[in-house]
Design a protein around this motif. Structure first.
Motif: not given
Length: 216
Positions: A32-36, A128-134, A139-148
């Motif tokens: 999980r290396l920093e990307t961007g 991995a953290p994503y570096l933006t030009g701005s 940090v993108p957090v992945i989550g499962a949505i239950r009973d939305a």
């Protein structure tokens, strides 16, 4: 498990376990290396338009189960915002001092932007953290949505909430590498058009990072 097998498994009913395991393996193997934005543009340093330390932010890659398979929740930002107006984005924003890390920040922002209660989200892991030009370190957090329940977009920030099938976003055939002229140089970025929605820039870059983390 090969990338093709992983892709099929993610579409099965146990996709939450598959994703959690793949994210854990990536972290354990230090993949999980920093990307961007700068990855496609080696001459473009991270935080190209920002001086000083980056600002910490987090976004939620919320995934829910539909009859045809898992779908990813995205937003269309309102047209009057000062930055990234009208663009497609994940729910998210800056990490506040009162937030207990990126997961709490991503869940809080999703609640504020689209009315998704934190109690309805099961965090599966981070990319991995994503570096933006701005000048953001996202940090993108992945989550499962239950009973939305139906989403309720905040009109001050979000014009619309929509879903894209996970299998579409995880298909590299849909990852276009495009370029534009910026400050006298050719700058490259990912784009993933989906119907009338144009997913590009940081959002597409994070999706590409998701693909590379889970499928490699």
């Amino acid at each position: 498990m090969t990338s093709m097998q992983t892709g099929r498994a993610i579409l099965d009913e146990d996709w939450t376990d598959i994703l959690r395991d793949r994210l854990a393996v990536a972290e354990r193997e230090k993949r999980r290396l920093e990307t961007g934005d700068h990855v496609l543009n080696p001459d473009l340093p991270p935080y190209a338009r920002w001086e000083g330390p980056p600002r910490d932010a987090a976004v939620l890659i919320g995934i829910l189960q539909r009859g045809e398979g898992p779908s990813v929740v995205l937003t269309q930002r309102t047209g009057h915002l000062k930055s990234h107006a009208g663009q497609v984005a994940f729910p998210g924003g800056k990490i506040d001092p009162t937030d207990n890390g990126p997961v709490e920040a991503a869940l809080r922002e999703a609640d504020e932007e689209i009315g998704l209660s934190p109690s309805q989200v099961e965090p599966l892991g981070n990319l991995a953290p994503y570096l933006t030009g701005s000048g953001y370190r996202v940090v993108p957090v992945i989550g499962a949505i239950r009973d939305a329940e139906p989403f309720h977009p905040n009109p001050d920030e979000v014009e619309d909430v929509f879903e894209v099938p996970l299998n579409f976003l995880m298909d590299p055939a849909n990852h276009q590498k495009l370029s534009r002229e910026w400050q006298g140089k050719r700058r490259y970025f990912y784009a993933m058009p989906f119907g009338e929605r144009y997913i590009w820039g940081v959002t597409a870059g994070i999706i590409r990072s998701f693909y590379e983390t889970v499928y490699s």
